[in-house]
Scaffold this active site. Structure first.
Site, PDB file in Angstrom:
ATOM      1  N   LYS A  42       0.821  -1.193   0.000  1.00  0.00           N
ATOM      2  CA  LYS A  42       0.000   0.000   0.000  1.00  0.00           C
ATOM      3  C   LYS A  42       0.863   1.255   0.000  1.00  0.00           C
ATOM      4  CE  LYS A  42      -2.733  -2.393   3.411  1.00  0.00           C
ATOM      5  NZ  LYS A  42      -3.147  -2.388   4.813  1.00  0.00           N
ATOM      6  N   ASP A  99       7.368   2.815  -2.921  1.00  0.00           N
ATOM      7  CA  ASP A  99       7.543   3.931  -1.995  1.00  0.00           C
ATOM      8  C   ASP A  99       8.998   4.162  -1.617  1.00  0.00           C
ATOM      9  OD1 ASP A  99       7.725   1.568  -0.540  1.00  0.00           O
ATOM     10  OD2 ASP A  99       6.195   2.078   0.922  1.00  0.00           O
ATOM     11  N   ASP A 102      15.065   0.073   0.291  1.00  0.00           N
ATOM     12  CA  ASP A 102      15.924  -0.022   1.472  1.00  0.00           C
ATOM     13  C   ASP A 102      16.904  -1.175   1.263  1.00  0.00           C
ATOM     14  OD1 ASP A 102      16.980   0.105   4.017  1.00  0.00           O
ATOM     15  OD2 ASP A 102      15.191  -0.614   5.045  1.00  0.00           O
ATOM     16  N   LYS A 130      16.868   4.773   0.208  1.00  0.00           N
ATOM     17  CA  LYS A 130      17.785   4.654   1.350  1.00  0.00           C
ATOM     18  C   LYS A 130      18.955   3.842   0.825  1.00  0.00           C
ATOM     19  CE  LYS A 130      14.772   4.215   5.392  1.00  0.00           C
ATOM     20  NZ  LYS A 130      14.292   3.251   6.407  1.00  0.00           N
TER      21      LYS A 130
HETATM   22  P1  IMP Z   1      13.246  -3.402   1.281  1.00  0.00           P
HETATM   23  O1  IMP Z   1      12.730  -4.718   0.844  1.00  0.00           O
HETATM   24  O2  IMP Z   1      14.115  -3.500   2.496  1.00  0.00           O
HETATM   25  O3  IMP Z   1      13.890  -2.577   0.176  1.00  0.00           O
HETATM   26  O4  IMP Z   1      12.035  -2.603   1.842  1.00  0.00           O
HETATM   27  C1  IMP Z   1      11.128  -2.008   1.076  1.00  0.00           C
HETATM   28  C2  IMP Z   1       9.834  -1.880   1.833  1.00  0.00           C
HETATM   29  O5  IMP Z   1      10.033  -1.741   3.227  1.00  0.00           O
HETATM   30  C3  IMP Z   1       9.146  -0.627   1.394  1.00  0.00           C
HETATM   31  O6  IMP Z   1       8.269  -0.883   0.349  1.00  0.00           O
HETATM   32  C4  IMP Z   1       8.440  -0.180   2.649  1.00  0.00           C
HETATM   33  O7  IMP Z   1       7.157  -0.742   2.682  1.00  0.00           O
HETATM   34  C5  IMP Z   1       9.251  -0.737   3.784  1.00  0.00           C
HETATM   35  N1  IMP Z   1      10.146   0.285   4.375  1.00  0.00           N
HETATM   36  C6  IMP Z   1      11.484   0.398   4.261  1.00  0.00           C
HETATM   37  N2  IMP Z   1      11.951   1.456   4.941  1.00  0.00           N
HETATM   38  C7  IMP Z   1      10.874   2.031   5.507  1.00  0.00           C
HETATM   39  C8  IMP Z   1      10.685   3.207   6.333  1.00  0.00           C
HETATM   40  O8  IMP Z   1      11.616   3.959   6.681  1.00  0.00           O
HETATM   41  N3  IMP Z   1       9.419   3.473   6.707  1.00  0.00           N
HETATM   42  C9  IMP Z   1       8.349   2.720   6.338  1.00  0.00           C
HETATM   43  N4  IMP Z   1       8.471   1.627   5.568  1.00  0.00           N
HETATM   44  C10 IMP Z   1       9.722   1.284   5.154  1.00  0.00           C
HETATM   45 MG    MG Z   2       6.116  -0.915   0.255  1.00  0.00          MG
END
Ligand code: IMP
Ligand code: MG
Length: 178
Positions: A42, A99, A102, A130
């Site tokens: 979402k 969004d 990370d 990030k």
């Molecule tokens: P990744 O798989 O670690 O790249 O994370 C991506 C997902 O983690 C994003 O789509 C967000 O839903 C969530 N996410 C990562 N960092 C944050 C944050 O600082 N705040 C809120 N959601 C985050």
């Molecule tokens: Mg997400």
């Protein structure tokens, strides 16, 4: 400003400018094409809604639900697809609208899964990047802002499903999630 937010990193005004600029870039890069802008629900819902209005092309929109985070502030490292796209993306130019990037576990798994449907191209548009905690070698093709390694909320980003409706992006106070 919401009481649980320590400081704002992207104001409503900055967001509006950045998303319009990104929409203009996509419009230029995809001239003559009909890309599918796929919203990762979402978190990307607000970004996607604004971005598609800034893209001046006969694009199509779709939604996918993938979850990598549970109710907490740390990635579980696992991805579950809860809703597949409705549009047949075979042979289409796909832009995944996310969004925040990370660890990139989510996007990397998503790209892997979506490639099975044989789109003619896949690019990624992320609202925030990030760049510190990468576990997978995924680069955002398009992004609006870089972010530090802090927990952010607002403009779609949540903590335990809250704060998505904040019109800005802010750093969540540590005491809220620790
Ligand atoms: P990744 O798989 O670690 O790249 O994370 C991506 C997902 O983690 C994003 O789509 C967000 O839903 C969530 N996410 C990562 N960092 C944050 C944050 O600082 N705040 C809120 N959601 C985050
Ligand atoms: Mg997400």
């Amino acid at each position: 400003m919401n009481n649980d937010v320590e400081r704002i990193i992207c104001s409503e005004e900055q967001i509006a400018v950045a998303v319009k600029q990104l929409g203009a870039r996509i419009t230029e890069d995809y001239a003559g094409k009909r890309p599918v802008l796929l919203c990762v629900l979402k978190g990307a819902s607000l970004f996607h809604a604004d971005l598609i209005r800034a893209v001046n092309l006969p694009c199509e929109v779709d939604f996918i639900t993938a979850k990598s985070y549970g109710m907490g502030a740390k990635s579980s490292g696992k991805l579950r697809i809860l809703k597949e796209p409705d549009i047949n993306i075979c042979g289409r130019d796909l832009i995944i609208v996310e969004d925040i990037l990370d660890t990139a576990v989510t996007l990397s798994a998503l790209i892997h899964t979506l490639l099975e449907s044989k789109p003619s191209s896949i690019k990624t548009a992320v609202f925030l990047d990030k760049n510190i905690g990468r576990e997978k070698p995924v680069k955002a093709d398009y992004k609006c802002f870089d972010a530090e390694n802090e927990f952010l909320v607002g403009y779609g980003l949540d903590y335990a499903e809250r704060y998505r409706n904040l019109p800005y992006v802010g750093v969540l106070k540590r005491e809220i999630y620790e």
